[in-house]
Design a protein around this motif. Structure first.
Motif, short mmCIF file in Angstrom:
data_model
loop_
_atom_site.label_atom_id
_atom_site.label_comp_id
_atom_site.label_asym_id
_atom_site.label_seq_id
_atom_site.Cartn_x
_atom_site.Cartn_y
_atom_site.Cartn_z
N PRO A 158 0.81 -1.22 0.00
CA PRO A 158 0.00 0.00 0.00
C PRO A 158 0.84 1.27 0.00
O PRO A 158 0.39 2.32 -0.46
CB PRO A 158 -0.83 -0.12 1.29
N GLY A 160 3.78 1.48 -1.55
CA GLY A 160 4.77 1.37 -2.60
C GLY A 160 4.36 1.98 -3.93
O GLY A 160 3.34 2.67 -4.03
N PRO A 161 5.15 1.73 -4.97
CA PRO A 161 4.92 2.36 -6.27
C PRO A 161 3.88 1.66 -7.14
O PRO A 161 3.57 2.17 -8.22
CB PRO A 161 6.31 2.28 -6.94
N THR A 162 3.33 0.51 -6.69
CA THR A 162 2.42 -0.24 -7.54
C THR A 162 1.21 -0.77 -6.77
O THR A 162 0.93 -1.98 -6.76
CB THR A 162 3.17 -1.43 -8.21
N PRO A 163 0.45 0.10 -6.10
CA PRO A 163 -0.70 -0.37 -5.33
C PRO A 163 -1.82 -0.88 -6.24
O PRO A 163 -1.94 -0.46 -7.39
CB PRO A 163 -1.15 0.89 -4.58
#
Ligand code: ZN
Lengths: 282, 250
Positions: A158, A160-163
């Motif tokens: 949650p 990070g760069p890729t939720p």
């Protein structure tokens, strides 16, 4: 080079308070504009004083709002890379919510566009699409899950760069007392999918920078919007663009509007919404 | 224009336009430390900066939280593992001990007044439980609307709580291990520079079976993380084997 902590004097409460208040001079590309009339990108033809919601949603971000019946909602994709996944609820009884199957089955039409209703499972129009310059939307694929984002991007953290889209919907829903069981399939604006003759779902991407859609709230709504890549977006990278959201006061659909009588199903959907609103004194 | 940034993703790197929060600067000193309790290690995990964490502890087990980089707030909630309606209560904890700060010997009490955990080791002068958690919503009050998109502890709590079927109504006022919130004589209070340091620890013994939810605080607008978000280490140990009480004649 000084550390970030060296830039702040926070060794007493008074100093810490001054340091915190100094932060107000900063800005960011993604933020809610309050009051909404201060939006830097007021939609053409809209009186800024009538705005009730103005916000730029970050890539990977989400937003949510409770809106009065009749409110006009406009979503803008300034870069051609936004993907606005949307779930709607009757704000007075959130067990009534967007039903994607009815939304495409009742109008006999798989592709969302101007004039299309967004229907609940209770036979009512929650909202109407009143304008659409994109034509690239999707009612089939929903949004991404943590499992999907992990498989595609290697992570769904949650922070990070890729939720994932579902994790963002969970956060938006929680702000209204709703949980995972309250998340029905969503629809996506600005990233299109086409169904081939053999059933294959083909990603059509966006219509390019500058597209917008407008909705009318036919009942009081809880609106949840997440802005993450479409599940069928083939890009290996997570390159979603910002999303602009505006809403302003307006009137719901009545028998005097062309869309009310456009089809027999639409007439009855609007009659049902009006019946509900009248009975509740809305 | 939205400029992508590059992030590690398993065996490759990935470009992302998501505005991810800042983490600790290169060269930040770290101290590994170790468990602050005797007994065999059951689990030993590192929580990345900005990330959530959760763990279930059986009664008698001890959780050691290591502040690896120093002055990193570990926002902390604890629930009765089997009846989560029973959860950490700041007022019960404070009233019972008649003190505003947590120290060794403090009992973390539930909303039913019962001990959930107790502080069996502590290397900080005092620990905070009055400062609450940060959130993107309260950031708009404290710092301005430009911080609304930033990740916060409430987002971490909600994300992790959802894994256990818990939601917004289950989030209550929390503990902030390694954070410093003094209350001054005239009532002025606020978050100021911390009193922790790399490798400092707190140890918490479960007094019943509990669920612990932690947010490794992502806040970059105040000194609760020394403006330099660092990892946390979470070590769970079993109670030491009891001394033999009799002779085995078999
Ligand atoms: Zn925090």
């Amino acid at each position: 080079m000084p550390s970030r902590a060296d830039l702040h004097q926070t060794d007493s409460v008074v100093a810490a308070r001054a340091d915190a208040r100094a932060r107000a001079t900063e800005t960011a590309p993604y933020l809610p504009y309050r009051p909404a009339s201060t939006s830097p990108v007021v939609p053409p033809g809209v009186d800024p004083a009538a705005l009730t919601w103005a916000e730029t949603v970050a890539p990977g971000g989400y937003t949510h709002k409770v809106l009065a019946r009749g409110t006009r909602i406009r979503l803008d994709d300034p870069t051609g890379r936004a993907c606005a996944s949307v779930i709607l609820y009757n704000a007075l009884e959130p067990s009534e919510r967007l039903n994607v199957a009815d939304t495409i089955k009742i109008p006999w039409q798989a592709y969302l566009g101007a004039g299309h209703p967004l229907l609940s499972g209770d036979g009512r129009a929650l909202a109407s699409i009143s304008a659409d310059t994109s034509g690239h939307h999707d009612a089939f694929c929903g949004t991404t899950t943590d499992a999907f984002s992990t498989a595609r991007y290697g992570s769904a953290d949650p922070q990070g760069p890729t939720p994932s889209g579902r994790s963002r919907f969970l956060l938006a829903a929680a702000k209204h007392g709703l949980t995972g069981r309250d998340l029905p399939p969503s629809i996506s604006f600005f990233q299109g999918v086409h169904v081939e003759a053999d059933g294959q779902l083909v990603f059509r991407g966006s219509a390019g920078a500058g597209a917008y859609v407008e909705l009318i709230a036919e009942l009081p709504l809880i609106v949840l919007i997440v802005n993450v890549p479409h599940p069928l977006d083939p890009a290996e990278d997570y390159l979603v663009g910002p999303l602009q959201v505006h809403a302003w006061r307006g009137e719901p659909t009545t028998a005097a509007d062309d869309r009310f009588t456009a089809t027999p199903e639409l007439t009855r959907a609007y009659l049902n919404s009006i019946d509900y609103a009248e009975a509740r004194g809305l | 224009m939205t400029i992508p940034t590059t992030h590690p993703a398993g065996t490759r790197t990935i470009e992302s336009t998501v505005p991810v929060g800042a983490v600790y600067a290169a060269g930040t000193p770290m101290e590994e430390s170790g468990p602050l309790a005797d007994g065999p290690v059951v689990s030993d995990e590192t929580v990345a900066p900005l990330a959530p964490w959760s763990g279930a502890l059986r009664a008698g087990q001890v959780l050691t939280i290591v502040d690896l980089g120093g002055n990193q707030s570990a926002d902390f909630l604890v629930y009765n593992a089997t009846e989560t309606d029973e959860r950490y209560s700041v007022p019960d904890t404070l009233a019972w001990q008649a003190n505003a700060y947590l120290r060794e010997g403090s009992v973390l009490r539930s909303n039913l007044g019962r001990p959930l955990m107790s502080v069996v080791g502590n290397e900080i002068d005092r620990q905070d439980t009055i400062g609450g958690a940060c959130s993107k919503e309260s950031n708009t009050l404290r710092y301005g609307y430009h911080t609304e998109h930033q990740h916060g502890c409430r987002e971490n709590f909600l994300s992790e709580a959802a894994r256990y079927g818990l939601g917004a109504r289950d989030l209550v006022s929390n503990i902030n291990w390694f954070m410093n919130v003094p209350v001054e004589e005239n009532g002025t209070l606020g978050i100021v520079d911390g009193m922790s340091a790399p490798g400092k620890r707190v140890a918490l013994r479960a007094e019943m079976d509990v669920l612990v939810i932690v947010s490794n605080c992502p806040q970059i607008n105040n000194p609760c993380n020394d403006f330099n978000c660092t990892p946390l280490r979470m070590i769970v140990t079993d109670a030491p084997a009891a001394a033999p009480t009799g002779t085995d004649h078999a």
